[in-house]
Design a protein around this motif. Structure first.
Motif, PDB file in Angstrom:
ATOM      1  N   LEU A  43       0.819  -1.238  -0.006  1.00 53.89           N
ATOM      2  CA  LEU A  43      -0.025  -0.012   0.030  1.00 53.89           C
ATOM      3  C   LEU A  43       0.974   1.331   0.103  1.00 53.89           C
ATOM      4  N   TYR A  46      -0.143   4.656  -1.876  1.00 43.88           N
ATOM      5  CA  TYR A  46      -1.681   4.825  -2.137  1.00 43.88           C
ATOM      6  C   TYR A  46      -2.151   5.884  -1.121  1.00 43.88           C
ATOM      7  N   ASP A  47      -3.050   6.719  -1.616  1.00 40.79           N
ATOM      8  CA  ASP A  47      -3.717   7.832  -0.780  1.00 40.79           C
ATOM      9  C   ASP A  47      -5.186   7.328  -0.174  1.00 40.79           C
ATOM     10  N   THR A  48      -5.818   6.442  -1.135  1.00 44.64           N
ATOM     11  CA  THR A  48      -7.020   5.926  -0.806  1.00 44.64           C
ATOM     12  C   THR A  48      -7.003   4.452  -0.907  1.00 44.64           C
ATOM     13  N   VAL A  49      -7.515   3.880   0.124  1.00 43.66           N
ATOM     14  CA  VAL A  49      -7.642   2.142   0.499  1.00 43.66           C
ATOM     15  C   VAL A  49      -8.966   1.784   0.585  1.00 43.66           C
ATOM     16  N   LEU A  66       1.690   4.226   6.842  1.00 36.66           N
ATOM     17  CA  LEU A  66       1.059   4.642   5.484  1.00 36.66           C
ATOM     18  C   LEU A  66       0.874   6.216   5.723  1.00 36.66           C
ATOM     19  N   LEU A  69      -1.654   7.651   3.211  1.00 35.20           N
ATOM     20  CA  LEU A  69      -3.041   7.566   3.329  1.00 35.20           C
ATOM     21  C   LEU A  69      -3.900   8.700   3.663  1.00 35.20           C
ATOM     22  N   LEU A  72      -9.823   6.257   3.735  1.00 35.11           N
ATOM     23  CA  LEU A  72     -10.109   4.901   3.864  1.00 35.11           C
ATOM     24  C   LEU A  72     -11.758   4.540   3.721  1.00 35.11           C
ATOM     25  N   VAL A  92      -6.742  10.815   8.680  1.00 31.95           N
ATOM     26  CA  VAL A  92      -7.288   9.969   7.782  1.00 31.95           C
ATOM     27  C   VAL A  92      -8.890  10.000   7.450  1.00 31.95           C
TER      28      VAL A  92
END
Length: 315
Positions: A43, A46-49, A66, A69, A72, A92
Motif C-alpha cells: 500500500l 496509495y492515498d485511498t484504500v 502509511l 493515506l 479509507l 485519515v
C-alpha cells in the motif's frame, strides 16, 4: 488519486459499479495479505484504500506506516478492524456505505434449516450413492429459538422463527420486556435461561468489550445436548476453544458458523473437518444486491472526498 481495493475475492469490484468517472488510478487486489509488513509494502504510495468489510484489519501499527493515506472506505457503516482513533489522529477520513439488511438473516436461516435437516450429509450421500435417507431431521415448528441480540438483524431472524412456528425467546444486556413484546417474542429472564432453553441458539450482537466472550464455556455447558449454536455475527462473541471442545465431545448437537477468529479459515482448523459443523466462508453480506450497494457507494465516497465534500463519514 491512487486507490487500492483490497480482498476482492470474487473479482467483482470493478464490474459492480461504474468507476469511470473517478480521476484516479484504481488497483484491485484479489488475494489476502495477513502479514502486516507485506500489506504496508503493497500500500505504499496509495492515498485511498477500500476495505471489503473486516477482511483486512487496519490497527495503529499499520496506519502509522502509511504516511500517504488520506482516505479509507469500508463497506458498511461500521468496521471494528479499523483503529478509528489513530485514523483521526493522522487525519485519515473514514467513510462507509449502506448495505442490505436482509442478507445475513437469510443466511442465518439457511444454516438453521441446513442443520435441522442434515442437508449437507444427505446431499453428499445422495451424490455418493449412499443408502437412501441416512438421517432424521428436527422440526422447527414447536422448537425454541433463542435469539441473543434482538436488534436490526436479530429481530428479522426472530420474525422468521415465528413464521416457522418456533417459540422465540430473546435476551441481551439491554433488551427490555417492551422491546421483546413489540417483536412478538418472549424475554428470557437471563442469559442462562436463554441458552439452556434454546434448541437453536442464534447470535446477533455487535462485537464490543461487553459482548466478547459472552458465550463462554459456562454458557455452552448449559446448552441441551440436542441443541445447535448458530453464529453469523462475530466469532469472538463465542469462546472458540470451548465451542470446538463441545463439538468434539458431542456435548451439543452441532454448530452453524459463518464467522471465524481468523479469516480465511486456516486449512487445518477443526471446523473444516468436524462432522457436526455446517460452515460457510463469511457469506452473510455476500449477495448481488448487497454488493451493488457497496461498490456504488464506495465510488460515491471516493468522488465526494476528491471534491472536498466527503459523505458517509464514520467517526
Amino acid at each position: 488519486m491512487r486507490c487500492a481495493v483490497l480482498d476482492d475475492y470474487q473479482g467483482v469490484a470493478l464490474t459492480s459499479a461504474d468507476w469511470t468517472g473517478l480521476d484516479a488510478t484504481v488497483d484491485v487486489f484479489g488475494d489476502h495479505l495477513a502479514d502486516e509488513d507485506a500489506l504496508v509494502a503493497r500500500l505504499a504510495g496509495y492515498d485511498t484504500v477500500v476495505l471489503m468489510r473486516e477482511r483486512t484489519p487496519f490497527p495503529r501499527n499499520v496506519l502509522e506506516k502509511l504516511p500517504d493515506l488520506r482516505l479509507l472506505v469500508t463497506t458498511g457503516m461500521r468496521n471494528a478492524s479499523v483503529d478509528m482513533a489513530t485514523a483521526a489522529e493522522r487525519g485519515v477520513t473514514v467513510c462507509g456505505t449502506g448495505g442490505v439488511a436482509t442478507s445475513t438473516p437469510e443466511l442465518t436461516w439457511a444454516l438453521i434449516t441446513g442443520l435441522a435437516r442434515h442437508l449437507v450429509a444427505e446431499n453428499t450421500g445422495l451424490r455418493g450413492n449412499a443408502p437412501w435417507q441416512q438421517t432424521i431431521g428436527v422440526d422447527l415448528a414447536g422448537a425454541t429459538l433463542g435469539v441473543l441480540g434482538l436488534g436490526r438483524i436479530g429481530s428479522r431472524v426472530a420474525k422468521v422463527g415465528l413464521a416457522f412456528g418456533c417459540d422465540v425467546l430473546a435476551w441481551s444486556q439491554n433488551l427490555t420486556a417492551d422491546a421483546a413484546d413489540a417483536a412478538g417474542v418472549r424475554l428470557a429472564a437471563s442469559k442462562a435461561e436463554l441458552v439452556s432453553a434454546a434448541d437453536f441458539l442464534t447470535i446477533h450482537l455487535v462485537l464490543s468489550d461487553r459482548s466478547r466472550g459472552l458465550v463462554g464455556a459456562d454458557e455452552i455447558a448449559l446448552m441441551k445436548p440436542t441443541a445447535y449454536l448458530v453464529n453469523t455475527s462475530r466469532a469472538p462473541i463465542v469462546d472458540q476453544d470451548a465451542l470446538v471442545a463441545a463439538l468434539r465431545d458431542g456435548r451439543i448437537a452441532g454448530a452453524g458458523l459463518d464467522v471465524f477468529d481468523v479469516e480465511p479459515l486456516p486449512a487445518d482448523h477443526p471446523y473444516r473437518t468436524l462432522p457436526n459443523v455446517l460452515a460457510t466462508p463469511h457469506l452473510g453480506y455476500v449477495t448481488r444486491d448487497g454488493y451493488a450497494i457497496f461498490w456504488r457507494e464506495v465510488v460515491e465516497d471516493i468522488a465526494a472526498f476528491a471534491a472536498g465534500t466527503p459523505v458517509r463519514v464514520i467517526t
